[in-house]
Design a protein around this motif. Structure first.
Motif, PDB file in Angstrom:
ATOM      1  N   TRP A  50     -31.151  -8.778 -75.324  1.00  0.00           N
ATOM      2  CA  TRP A  50     -31.343  -9.806 -76.307  1.00  0.00           C
ATOM      3  C   TRP A  50     -31.461 -10.891 -74.453  1.00  0.00           C
ATOM      4  N   ASP A  51     -31.452 -10.897 -73.810  1.00  0.00           N
ATOM      5  CA  ASP A  51     -31.445 -12.127 -72.387  1.00  0.00           C
ATOM      6  C   ASP A  51     -30.891 -11.257 -71.157  1.00  0.00           C
ATOM      7  N   SER A  52     -31.415 -12.254 -70.085  1.00  0.00           N
ATOM      8  CA  SER A  52     -31.466 -11.629 -69.005  1.00  0.00           C
ATOM      9  C   SER A  52     -31.097 -13.239 -68.432  1.00  0.00           C
ATOM     10  N   CYS A  53     -30.129 -13.407 -66.980  1.00  0.00           N
ATOM     11  CA  CYS A  53     -29.764 -14.150 -66.541  1.00  0.00           C
ATOM     12  C   CYS A  53     -29.256 -14.020 -64.808  1.00  0.00           C
ATOM     13  N   ASN A  65     -32.424 -17.122 -69.897  1.00  0.00           N
ATOM     14  CA  ASN A  65     -33.906 -17.153 -71.056  1.00  0.00           C
ATOM     15  C   ASN A  65     -34.958 -16.103 -69.534  1.00  0.00           C
ATOM     16  N   GLN A  66     -35.039 -15.345 -69.060  1.00  0.00           N
ATOM     17  CA  GLN A  66     -35.672 -14.930 -68.159  1.00  0.00           C
ATOM     18  C   GLN A  66     -35.634 -13.546 -69.208  1.00  0.00           C
ATOM     19  N   ASP A  70     -39.526 -10.477 -67.432  1.00  0.00           N
ATOM     20  CA  ASP A  70     -38.973  -9.203 -66.968  1.00  0.00           C
ATOM     21  C   ASP A  70     -38.805  -8.645 -68.561  1.00  0.00           C
ATOM     22  N   GLN A  71     -40.700  -8.390 -68.640  1.00  0.00           N
ATOM     23  CA  GLN A  71     -41.365  -7.472 -70.482  1.00  0.00           C
ATOM     24  C   GLN A  71     -40.617  -5.904 -69.561  1.00  0.00           C
ATOM     25  N   ILE A  72     -40.983  -5.272 -68.718  1.00  0.00           N
ATOM     26  CA  ILE A  72     -40.932  -4.287 -68.536  1.00  0.00           C
ATOM     27  C   ILE A  72     -39.307  -4.074 -68.710  1.00  0.00           C
ATOM     28  N   TYR A  73     -38.414  -4.326 -68.683  1.00  0.00           N
ATOM     29  CA  TYR A  73     -36.353  -3.485 -68.546  1.00  0.00           C
ATOM     30  C   TYR A  73     -36.675  -4.027 -70.709  1.00  0.00           C
ATOM     31  N   PHE A  74     -37.420  -5.374 -71.554  1.00  0.00           N
ATOM     32  CA  PHE A  74     -37.291  -5.427 -73.638  1.00  0.00           C
ATOM     33  C   PHE A  74     -38.014  -4.812 -73.601  1.00  0.00           C
ATOM     34  N   THR A  75     -39.490  -4.165 -72.880  1.00  0.00           N
ATOM     35  CA  THR A  75     -40.019  -3.199 -73.926  1.00  0.00           C
ATOM     36  C   THR A  75     -39.374  -1.220 -73.659  1.00  0.00           C
ATOM     37  N   ASN A 145     -36.386   0.936 -66.378  1.00  0.00           N
ATOM     38  CA  ASN A 145     -36.841   0.142 -65.601  1.00  0.00           C
ATOM     39  C   ASN A 145     -36.827  -1.444 -65.868  1.00  0.00           C
ATOM     40  N   SER A 146     -37.018  -2.691 -64.572  1.00  0.00           N
ATOM     41  CA  SER A 146     -37.372  -3.516 -64.653  1.00  0.00           C
ATOM     42  C   SER A 146     -37.654  -3.972 -63.790  1.00  0.00           C
ATOM     43  N   THR A 147     -38.364  -5.229 -63.956  1.00  0.00           N
ATOM     44  CA  THR A 147     -38.914  -6.036 -62.357  1.00  0.00           C
ATOM     45  C   THR A 147     -38.135  -6.575 -61.360  1.00  0.00           C
ATOM     46  N   MET A 148     -36.223  -6.180 -61.804  1.00  0.00           N
ATOM     47  CA  MET A 148     -35.529  -6.912 -60.679  1.00  0.00           C
ATOM     48  C   MET A 148     -35.208  -5.095 -59.599  1.00  0.00           C
ATOM     49  N   VAL A 149     -35.546  -4.264 -60.371  1.00  0.00           N
ATOM     50  CA  VAL A 149     -35.079  -3.035 -59.872  1.00  0.00           C
ATOM     51  C   VAL A 149     -35.910  -2.146 -59.149  1.00  0.00           C
ATOM     52  N   ILE A 150     -35.912  -2.724 -58.176  1.00  0.00           N
ATOM     53  CA  ILE A 150     -37.378  -2.053 -57.957  1.00  0.00           C
ATOM     54  C   ILE A 150     -36.625  -1.105 -55.878  1.00  0.00           C
ATOM     55  N   ARG A 151     -37.019  -0.003 -57.149  1.00  0.00           N
ATOM     56  CA  ARG A 151     -36.278   1.133 -56.048  1.00  0.00           C
ATOM     57  C   ARG A 151     -37.217   1.501 -54.646  1.00  0.00           C
TER      58      ARG A 151
END
Length: 280
Positions: A50-53, A65-66, A70-75, A145-151
């Motif tokens: 539901w959310d990320s911190c 409330n992030q 990070d729309q890539i993760y929640f989609t 995938n996530s915006t925080m996870v940059i490989r």
């Protein structure tokens, strides 16, 4: 009016599993991401369904409330499926407890096994609904995938399992076990032993025969002259025999001069003696 043990086990395990699943659903720690490229090394990203911190270990500050950042993760495909199945698991567990409660109440002589088994089946299904998305998320956790996870070739983020996964597994297993144990109470095999009931022993009662009362026969007591004693008694001898407890005087005994007179003149010391025993 004692509640069987299998129903007590199910009614204890189901609420505990529901609390753990609720915590796993609303918390933002399904996975943690460390060593995020482009950020400080003390930042830890906690991601839920539901959310990320963002948490900084050095200052102990947390920013939530992030979701919008990070729309890539929640989609991702797993996120909406996990949201729906976890909510459904919580609702079905609550419904199963509502159905099972009237069946296992202890103020009845015997529980309602049909209602208890139906509630156990719902609780069992709720546990399965919770385990499926958690197991799926754990299987593809490092590939989401996530915006925080940059490989990149230089740095690789450290992705770890969050505590929500552990709580979800424990809660789902508790609901599965509790619901299954309650559901097997519907079976009536083995004489009810699986329900905690003991079959009543069959005792044969012997018929009790009472003797019939016989009517009493009353015979009138008639005194006839022929039944009278042949021994002649004088009025004086009868008077002497009636006062046998008293000692006879020697003067009365001397006048008789016979053995019979001596015997009657002696003192009769026995309590049960009769006055005319000496005559016989």
């Amino acid at each position: 009016m004692r509640t069987p043990g299998i129903l007590i086990f199910g009614m204890v395990m189901a609420p505990c599993g529901w609390v753990l699943d609720l915590t796993s659903t609303v918390a933002t720690n399904w996975r943690t991401v460390n060593n995020v490229p482009g950020f400080s090394t003390d930042m830890v990203v906690g991601q839920g369904i539901w959310d990320s911190c963002l948490t900084y270990t050095s200052s102990r500050t947390q920013t939530c409330n992030q979701q919008g950042n990070d729309q890539i993760y929640f989609t991702s495909q797993i996120i909406p499926i996990a949201q729906g199945m976890m909510i459904a698991s919580l609702i079905v567990t609550a419904l199963g407890l509502v159905v099972a409660t009237p069946g296992v109440r202890c103020w009845r002589e015997k529980p309602r096994w049909i209602l208890a088994a139906l509630g156990g089946l719902l609780i069992f299904c709720s546990g399965v609904l919770a385990i499926i998305p958690i197991a799926w998320y754990t299987h593809i956790m490092t590939s989401i995938n996530s915006t925080m996870v940059i490989r990149s070739t230089t740095t690789t983020p450290d992705i770890r399992v969050g505590y929500c996964i552990i709580l979800g597994y424990i809660g789902g297993i508790m609901e599965v076990l509790g619901g299954f144990v309650m559901f097997i109470g519907i079976c009536s095999c083995c004489g009810g032993r699986n329900r905690g009931e003991k079959p009543e022993p069959k005792t044969r009662e012997r018929p009790v025969t009472r003797p019939t009362a016989q009517p009493r026969s009353y015979r009138p007591r008639t005194v006839s002259p022929s039944n009278s004693s042949s021994v002649p008694y004088s009025q004086k001898s009868l008077d002497d025999d009636l006062d046998f407890p008293r000692a006879k005087t020697r003067d009365r005994d001397r006048g008789r001069g016979t053995d019979r007179g001596r015997d009657l003149g002696s003192v009769n010391a026995s309590y049960t003696g009769r006055p005319y025993d000496a005559d016989l």
